[in-house]
Structures are given as C-alpha cells and as structure tokens.
Design an enzyme around this catalytic site. Structure first.
Site, PDB file in Angstrom:
ATOM      1  N   TYR A 408      34.859 -28.647   5.166  1.00 19.90           N
ATOM      2  CA  TYR A 408      34.610 -29.947   5.122  1.00 19.90           C
ATOM      3  C   TYR A 408      33.556 -30.222   6.267  1.00 19.90           C
ATOM      4  O   TYR A 408      33.704 -29.777   7.371  1.00 19.90           O
ATOM      5  CB  TYR A 408      35.357 -31.143   4.779  1.00 19.90           C
ATOM      6  N   GLU A 409      32.858 -31.469   6.198  1.00 16.96           N
ATOM      7  CA  GLU A 409      31.843 -31.821   7.134  1.00 16.96           C
ATOM      8  C   GLU A 409      30.966 -30.834   7.280  1.00 16.96           C
ATOM      9  O   GLU A 409      30.061 -30.567   8.247  1.00 16.96           O
ATOM     10  CB  GLU A 409      32.341 -32.076   8.698  1.00 16.96           C
ATOM     11  N   GLY A 410      30.438 -30.040   6.027  1.00 20.72           N
ATOM     12  CA  GLY A 410      29.560 -28.871   6.163  1.00 20.72           C
ATOM     13  C   GLY A 410      30.365 -27.687   6.404  1.00 20.72           C
ATOM     14  O   GLY A 410      30.852 -27.618   7.685  1.00 20.72           O
TER      15      GLY A 410
END
Length: 601
Positions: A408-410
């Site tokens: 997550y967060e890229g």
C-alpha cells in the site's frame, strides 16, 4: 538545539549531487525535550492499550481497534498534524513523524487505522479543503469524534489510480453530484464517518475529489470485512456508491484536481509509512534478543552463537539506518515548509509544496524501510525457531503485518520507478543538476585513475569517498540510460528498478554515516563504537547491492568498448582501499545488543 541551525534548505534529490555535512542533518539524537515527552507518552499509550491486548487484534476484534482509536483521539494523538485553529496540536513535520513511528510498533492493525485516518482520511481536507470544509470536518476528525477513510482504489484501478470508473454526475438543479461506483481495500470503512472519494465527472481526463459523509440511507453500502493475511483487525471493506448525493460544496479543491490530491496525499503517506515501520523493527529486534538470551541449546544461550549474532546485528543495523534516513528527510521537509511560510505562503500551500519537493526521498524511504521491516520479522521468526512459527509468540503476526507495507501507498515496484523518474524530471526542469556531474563522471572514466594512497585516518574518511563514488555509479548508469533511451526510458522498467536500488542504497548509507559522524562529534568516538560499526556494516552491504545492480544495468543497455569502460568504472567506484572486517563489525553490534538485552540505539 538542532531546530535553530541556519542552513541552506536543499532541494529534493540534491543529495545525489551535493555534499551534505553531518551538522546539516537532523537525527533522532536531536529530539527536543517536548518531542521526547511526546514520544514517551505515545509509548505509554501503546504499551498499555495496544501491546498488552495484542491478542485482541489478532482475533479480529474490530471494535477494539475502534475504541483504541477513540482513546488516541482523547489524548490528542489523532490531531498532531492538524493546525490548532481546527482542534489539532499543530506540531511540526518531525513531531508528526515521531508520533507515527512510536504509535505503530505494537500491531499493524492499529497503525493502519491510525495512518489511514490521520493521513489520507484527514489530511486531504486540511491541505485542499475550503475554510468552510475545514471548520466543518477537521475538528471532529482531529478529536476522534469522527473517523476518516479514503476511497481511491477500484477493482480495475490500483497502481493506475487515475483510471477509476466511479462517476460523478451533476444534478439537473446544479446543487449536488450523484456518485456511482465501487471502491475496494478501503481502510477504516467499517467505522468511518466520512470518506474522501475520487470520481470522474463526464469525460474529464483526471478524477475529482469529494468529501462524502457515510450515510447508508444515501446509496452507500459495503461488503463484509475482508479476510487478510495480516493487519487482521484493521477494518477493510469494499464500498459501493449508488447515486449517492453529495452537495456541490463538498467537492475537494477544483474539478479534475483529484489525481494531484491523491498523489500528494500518497507522498506524505509514503514517508509516514516508513516511520510506521521503525518501532516494529525495534520491538522485533528486542524480542529476538531477549529470546536468544533465554533460549539454551548445547548448554549455552543461543545469543552466543555467531549465526544468531549475525542476524541480530543486521536487524539492528537496518533499523538504525531506517531511523537515520527517515528523520533526515522529515526535517528537510519541515525546513522547506518553514522557508515557504517565511515567504508568506499559507500553511496549506507550504506543506503541500514542502512534501512534494521531497517526493523522491519519500519513495526511497517507503521502499527501503518496508523491506527492512519484513526482513527483520522474518529473521525474528528464524531466531525463535519453531516457536517463531507459532501464534503464541509475536513474531508470526509481526511478519504478517509487515507484508502489506510493500503494497500500500503505491507498491514498491511503482515507488522504485517513481524515484528515478521524478529525479530525471527534476533534472530536466533544472531543479537538480544531473547533467554536469554526469559529464564529469564520463570524463573521469576516460582519464587515468590516481594511484596515490589517500589519507583515511579521520573517522569515515574512506566511507565518504565510497559514498561519493556510489553516486558516480548512479550518474554513470542513469546518465547513459537517459542518453540511450531518452523519453522511452519509462518503458525499460527493469533498468529503472536497478537504478532505483542504487539510488536507495546511496541515500540510506549516506544518512547512516552522517548521523553517526554527528553523534561521534558530540559524544566522542569511543562512546559510539557500535553505531560506527553499524554505519560501516550498512555501507558494506550497500556497496554489494550497487555493484550487483550496476552490473545488471550496464549489461542491459551497452556492449563492446562502452560496456567494458563502464564495467571498469563500476569496479573502480565500488572498490575499498581498506575492506572492513565484517564479522568483527557484526560481533561488536551483537555484543552490545546481547548485553543490553534490547535494541538500545
């Protein structure tokens, strides 16, 4: 105090082409009294409310996650980054990182809820909202009366965030939008009061952000909780919007500005995610040390065995490096925000631009620290042996919780490519001069190397030369790749990934060395021998990675004389004059850990 140091505020990415002095970086040893008090109060909350009830999180007690969040709100911990006029504590960027760091070590379930609420749930309103929107929503979010969630990802739009299909249609009377679509992996969905929702108006190129109150009677429904590998008590659901009415005044920022909001929110989220992996490493390392001291095999503690001591030393070294780099970047961002505010920029704009400036470092940290926490937990399981695989010890849950951090967060793959891509874009805009230094490296490759014996008698003299040489490797590989592929470089993802790994190791190794040099100057070299060993050990490992990835990059886009010249350059730039005794470095670090029975740096 470090806060009063006057210095030229560097630009993001400039670490690659500009020498940084140890006096010009912020380190965890520079925390103010106020910051240390905040850290201790956060640790007290975590030990009492989270660590002591870790089993409840593992048993998917979503209600306990929610009640813990309310307690955090009562203590003011949900509002550390929120300006005082909206009910927050209005703390600086370093302090918000500090809270994020120490609140996240006990369980990934709570740290995900905390991060989703304070970051992507609240921050888009504080940074992009109108005055009316901020007054209406932010005080409730800062106090924990309401909780926030962030609806970006869709079944067909993950890494390609701007490709979402959720639609927003303006009503005939022009008073509201009707939002229809499906969102997935929505953290805090089960107990949130307000969503930040991204939808497309008409055939707009870019999505638009909206503030949507969670009202089931307004066309909002959800699936059951997702069954996940880790972060088990973090509420994660699919959310469906069926002609959900949203007043036009709840549009966030301007039409079509949603993609920009999403990307900037993720920049902040990335560095905060790095911080959120730090205390988990400290706690896992401490747990592993304690177990190794207590576990007797062959009539002795396993902490006396070299194979175990090697693992403990590497775990501690990576945690120390992560701290060093994370707080260096956090203070750079804080200084950039302060500089913009001093020029008369609003706090909103200053914070947005401050974080955006260091987006490269945010991506670097997200990748490096999320991978280190996974490796740390993995080695923790190994040290515990069969018990590590059991739910009766905290290692297996730490390993499961750590796994999401790389997604997550890229994803880490996206962030690797972003770090190099953003650096090249900065160079093209003239914000970071890569061309000049890259040309100098080319000239150096053509010239005759010096055979003088350098004076490496000062602490880290050789290590600093090596870091400077690793920067030359990046300039050589990335510079040649840009010359060869130009704007098509984006399509050569494996090459970008190799360049990114070189960039990451440079930033992490340099940050660790600078922190330790600063520490040695203030406390004396004899007092920080273990930290010196960690800085040298981290660099040694970094050189190996740079050598491997550099060779891979060079082999992938060059041949003949050009390839031979670059490989000779790689050999020259990754060469030690005095190889460190790696086993002795690990022994020194492990000896301290075992004696202190904890991560003690």
């Amino acid at each position: 105090m470090a806060d009063t140091i006057q210095k030229n505020v560097t630009r993001g990415g400039q670490f690659l082409v500009k020498e940084t002095k140890c006096e010009d970086i912020f380190t965890p040893e520079d925390f103010s009294e106020e910051q240390l008090m905040m850290r201790d109060s956060v640790k007290e909350f975590v030990d009492k409310e989270l660590w002591a009830h870790k089993d409840r999180f593992e048993k998917k007690d979503y209600a306990y996650t929610e009640s813990s969040m309310r307690k955090a709100g009562e203590l003011g911990l949900l509002g550390v980054a929120v300006p005082e006029e909206y009910g927050g504590l209005g703390m600086g960027f370093v302090s918000t990182m500090l809270v994020c760091d120490y609140i996240s070590g006990a369980t990934g379930s709570f740290s995900t809820a905390f991060g989703a609420h304070t970051g992507i749930g609240t921050m888009p309103i504080t940074l992009y909202g109108t005055e009316e929107q901020k007054k209406k929503y932010v005080p409730k979010l800062a106090s924990g009366e309401w909780f926030g969630a962030y609806c970006l990802t869709e079944p067909g739009a993950g890494s390609d965030a701007n490709s979402g299909k959720t639609k927003a249609v303006l009503s005939e009377d022009g008073t509201h939008y009707l939002i229809t679509g499906q969102k997935m992996w929505i953290s805090n969905a089960g107990f949130c009061s307000v969503f930040i929702v991204f939808a497309r108006i008409g055939d707009d190129k870019n999505i638009t952000g909206f503030i949507v109150e969670n009202d089931p009677s307004n066309g909002i429904s959800m699936n059951e909780e997702e069954h996940k590998l880790g972060i088990r008590a973090s509420s994660t659901r699919q959310v469906f919007f069926n002609e959900t009415k949203v007043p036009v005044e709840n549009m966030l920022s301007e039409r079509g500005n949603g993609f920009k909001i999403a990307m900037n929110a993720l920049n902040v989220g990335r560095i905060k995610l790095a911080a959120a992996c730090l205390d988990a490493q400290r706690r896992v390392t401490t747990g592993a040390v304690k177990y190794a001291n207590e576990r007797i095999q062959f009539n002795t503690s396993i902490s006396s065995f070299g194979a175990i001591r090697s693992k403990l030393a590497e775990m501690a070294t990576n945690a120390y490096a992560g701290e060093s780099a994370s707080y260096r970047a956090a203070k750079d961002i804080e200084d950039r925000i302060a500089a913009r505010e001093a020029e008369g920029t609003s706090h909103q704009e200053a914070e947005l631009k401050g974080v955006e400036e260091y987006a490269i470092e945010c991506s670097i940290l997200k990748v490096a620290v999320s991978e280190d926490v996974q490796n740390c937990a993995d080695e923790g399981i190994q040290i515990f042996g069969g018990m590590g695989f059991s739910e009766d010890t905290p290692m297996e849950s730490a390993w499961r919780d750590a796994r999401i951090a790389r997604i997550y967060e890229g994803t880490n793959e996206i962030n690797r490519m972003l770090s190099v891509g953003m650096l090249i874009k900065k160079a093209m805009k003239g914000h970071v001069d890569l061309l000049g230094p890259a040309m100098k490296v080319q000239e150096e490759l053509m010239g005759i190397p010096s055979f003088d014996t350098p004076d490496f008698s000062e602490l880290f003299a050789e290590e600093k030369v090596i870091v400077a040489n690793l920067k030359k490797v990046f300039l050589m590989v990335a510079g040649s790749a840009v010359q060869k592929y130009g704007p098509d470089l984006d399509s050569h993802q494996q090459l970008l990934m190799a360049a990114a790994d070189i960039l990451i190791e440079i930033y992490m190794a340099e940050s660790t060395i600078l922190r330790t040099e600063k520490l040695a100057k203030s406390q004396g070299e004899d007092k920080v021998q273990e930290q010196i060993a960690m800085a040298k050990l981290y660099l040694y490992k970094a050189v190996d990675i740079v050598n491997l990835r550099g060779k891979e990059g060079i082999a992938s886009f060059s041949e003949g004389d050009e390839q031979r010249m670059m490989l000779m350059g790689l050999k020259r730039f990754t060469k030690y004059t005095n190889l460190p005794n790696v086993v002795a470095l690990r022994e020194k670090i492990a000896e301290k850990l075992v004696a202190e029975n904890s991560y003690c740096f």
